[in-house]
Each structure stands twice: as C-alpha cells, then as structure tokens.
Design a protein around this motif. Sequence first.
Motif, mmCIF file in Angstrom:
data_model
loop_
_atom_site.group_PDB
_atom_site.id
_atom_site.type_symbol
_atom_site.label_atom_id
_atom_site.label_comp_id
_atom_site.label_asym_id
_atom_site.label_seq_id
_atom_site.Cartn_x
_atom_site.Cartn_y
_atom_site.Cartn_z
ATOM 1 N N GLU A 280 0.951 -1.431 0.064
ATOM 2 C CA GLU A 280 -0.129 -0.090 -0.306
ATOM 3 C C GLU A 280 0.845 0.996 0.121
ATOM 4 O OE1 GLU A 280 -3.638 2.235 -0.361
ATOM 5 O OE2 GLU A 280 -3.100 -0.169 -0.282
ATOM 6 N N ARG A 281 1.606 1.829 0.797
ATOM 7 C CA ARG A 281 2.928 2.848 0.614
ATOM 8 C C ARG A 281 3.841 2.550 -0.656
ATOM 9 N NH1 ARG A 281 2.503 5.689 3.068
ATOM 10 N NH2 ARG A 281 4.397 6.579 3.615
ATOM 11 N N GLU A 282 3.884 1.775 -1.011
ATOM 12 C CA GLU A 282 4.929 1.895 -2.233
ATOM 13 C C GLU A 282 3.691 2.269 -3.413
ATOM 14 O OE1 GLU A 282 5.854 -1.922 -4.250
ATOM 15 O OE2 GLU A 282 6.902 -2.579 -2.007
ATOM 16 N N LYS A 283 2.270 2.139 -3.219
ATOM 17 C CA LYS A 283 1.644 2.798 -3.890
ATOM 18 C C LYS A 283 1.228 4.192 -4.319
ATOM 19 C CE LYS A 283 -1.359 -1.438 -4.364
ATOM 20 N NZ LYS A 283 -3.087 -2.022 -4.089
ATOM 21 N N GLN A 284 1.816 4.321 -2.932
ATOM 22 C CA GLN A 284 1.840 5.629 -1.652
ATOM 23 C C GLN A 284 3.138 6.313 -2.376
ATOM 24 O OE1 GLN A 284 0.590 5.730 1.487
ATOM 25 N NE2 GLN A 284 -2.258 4.778 1.235
ATOM 26 N N ASP A 285 3.757 5.886 -2.961
ATOM 27 C CA ASP A 285 5.390 6.467 -2.573
ATOM 28 C C ASP A 285 5.886 7.374 -1.440
ATOM 29 O OD1 ASP A 285 5.733 6.252 -5.734
ATOM 30 O OD2 ASP A 285 4.385 8.309 -6.309
ATOM 31 N N GLY A 286 5.705 5.928 0.020
ATOM 32 C CA GLY A 286 6.551 6.650 1.165
ATOM 33 C C GLY A 286 6.777 5.285 1.560
ATOM 34 N N TYR A 287 7.227 5.082 2.938
ATOM 35 C CA TYR A 287 7.501 4.285 3.397
ATOM 36 C C TYR A 287 7.805 4.357 4.933
ATOM 37 C CZ TYR A 287 12.020 6.072 4.084
ATOM 38 O OH TYR A 287 13.250 7.023 3.844
ATOM 39 N N ASP A 288 7.334 3.616 5.855
ATOM 40 C CA ASP A 288 7.285 3.787 6.929
ATOM 41 C C ASP A 288 7.968 2.612 7.955
ATOM 42 O OD1 ASP A 288 5.179 5.309 6.756
ATOM 43 O OD2 ASP A 288 3.827 3.107 6.814
#
Length: 402
Positions: A280-288
């Motif tokens: 899901e975060r890959e789709k948002q161009d971010g990471y946690d």
Amino acid sequence: MANNWEEKNKDMLQKHGQELQEAIEQNLEGDQQGNSYISKNELEDMLQKHFNRVEEMMKNYQPKEEKKSISERLQERYEHYQEKLNDYGQGFTKSLKKRVTSVKENVQEKMNNMRDKVQDRITDVKSNANKFIQNGVLKLNERVKSFSEGIEQQNNKIKSFSEAIDKRFELNKEQENKPLYLLKYNENGTMEEIKSVNELRQMINKEDSPYRQKNHEIMDDSTFIKEFNTLNGDKAIILQEKDIQQPLVVIQWSENQQLKNGEVIPFGEANERMEKIAIEREKQDGYDKTRYHVVLPKELNENNQVSRIDMNRIDLGDGVYRSPIEQLSFEKNLSKQTMTTLKNEVSTYKENDSSEKQNRQEMDKSNSEKDGKLEVSKDLKKEDKKEQGTQREAKPELALER
C-alpha cells in the motif's frame, strides 16, 4: 450459624417477656372493688418505654473487637443482650412497684383517678399487658432477625473476599517461579533476560529503576504483566514463557499506525500485515520505518531456551523488503529448521486467511441469493395483489353489462 444464634435470642426474649408478665402479675394491685391502681394506658406506656429502650440498646450495640470470628461476635452480642435485658427487667419491676405504692398511698391521686373515670379492672389491665408484651417480643425478634441477616451478609462478603485473596495467592504462588521472558531495549541494542515475577517486582522497586509502575504490589501477576507492558512498551516487554509456543513478532516501534508499539503478533499474521502495508505504501510513494524483533520458542534453540532474532529495521514501502520473511531470508543466516518453521507459519496463515475469505464470500453470496429470492417473492406478491384488485374492479362492469 446465624440461625442458631436467632433461636438462642428468640428463647432469651421469650423468657424476658415471661419475666415481665410475672412482674406485673406479682406487683400490680387493685382496690377492694377489683379496680387496678394503674390504668391500661399507663401500663402500656411503661411497657412501650421499656421495649423502646431494649430496641435502642440492640440498635446501638458495638462489638468490642471487629477482628473476632463470626461465632465469637455472635456469642458476645448474645451475652451483651442477656446482661442488659436482666438490668432493664429489674428496672421495670422497680418502677412498677414504686408506681403502685405511690398510687395506694396517695389518696388524692386515687380521687383524681375516680374523677377522670380511670377505673380499669385489674384482670383487664393484666390481660391487656400480656398481649402488649407478646407483641413487643415479636417485634424484638424481627429486629434480632434483621441483625443476624446483616451479620450473615457481612460474613459472606468477608468470606468471599478472603476466598478471592486465597485464590489470588495460590495463582501468584503458582506463577512466581514460572519464568518470564524480558526483552529490554536501549541505545546499545536489545537484551534478553529470564526472570521470575518476584525478581521483576524487586527490580521495579529499585530507586534507579527505569520502569514505571504504580501500585504493582496489590496486582495479581497477570494484571502486573499487562500493566508493565502498557507503561513500559518503549523500553521493554514481558512475555510469559508458557505463551511462547510459536514464533512471535514484537513491534518495538513503527511509523505506521496499524502497528502498535509493544504489540506481540504471531509471525504468520505479522508477515501478512506488514506485507500489505508495504504494498500500500509503495503505491503512495512513501515508506514507514519499523523496528521489530522475532521471538522463537524453545524448540528452535539448541539450548532449549527462548531466543530472539534482532532486526535492525524494515522500511515498509521502500521496495527493498516487503515482509519479515524476505528480510530474514536475505539478512540472517538461520538454521534450516528455523527457516522452515517461519515459512510454514507464513503459508499456514495465508491458507487459513484465504479459506476464511472464501467462507465469507460464500456466506455473502448465499445471503445475496436469499435477498434476491426475497425480492422476487415480494414482487410476485405485489403482482398477485395487483391482479386481484383488477379482477375486483372488473366484476361490477360485468354485472352492469348483464
């Protein structure tokens, strides 16, 4: 126990009533015409004051020592009542004698009584007094019964509380020597220790202890462990060895709100959840950023001890690793047995999760079909009613044509 005490008090009050009747029988006198020197009303008033005094004594009784057993307290109350009833009975007899003597000697008062037409027959006064005493004794018995029920309820509460304390003590005694797995975090890395509950409590009591926990002395062990993890999740976490029957993931901290600090998750479930977050975060161009540890059961350690695998960090969504199983495969040189166990946990969870989803889909489909059939049934009923209405409207026309 309280019932026996009730019976003893009932006998005591019955005896007291008889003593009052005997006092009246022996000391109440009348004139030569059989008229009582004391009227019904006056004697009733004396008796009423006597019974009020007895009831007040019972109401205000205070035990000498609350810590005594219930049987000792009941016996103490019984003896107190008995002593006071004897005193009050003697006091009533003296008052009655004094009043009768006073009336006999005071001619003027006798004349006043005659003018006021207070000329009750002595037999009637005694008979009325006996009935009054019987009723008074019955009321006192009810009062005693309420006292005994109150004592019984109090005793039951004390007994229940005592049983709960004993049960907690037994549970704590069972657990105090059972090992706990303590995972501690600090700047230098992660440490693990095996401690008992008592050792852990002693550690918290130290002045320089970094762990926060108030009133832990009065908590049972389960509550103590739960509260410790809630308050100190950023510094450490406690796991009971008996609960480590499969590989677990401990979330030390995470930037993703779906993963809670201090959360303990079975490995298969944790792997699935973290993988979904990463995608899901890959789709948002971010990471946690997420720091976690893997805790392994004894069976996966050559020394038959609970062990851990420290993972520096996983960045969910950066495209490097999507799950713990991927990171472990590339970064750690684990034994074949451990790696096989972890992969089995992942595949088993996926199968169960997939099966559960399929069951839900089938249930939803079944419910949807039922809803569809209900709608068709409703439509058919509507059509039937409509057709019946049309037929009713057509009948008058046919009659007119004829």
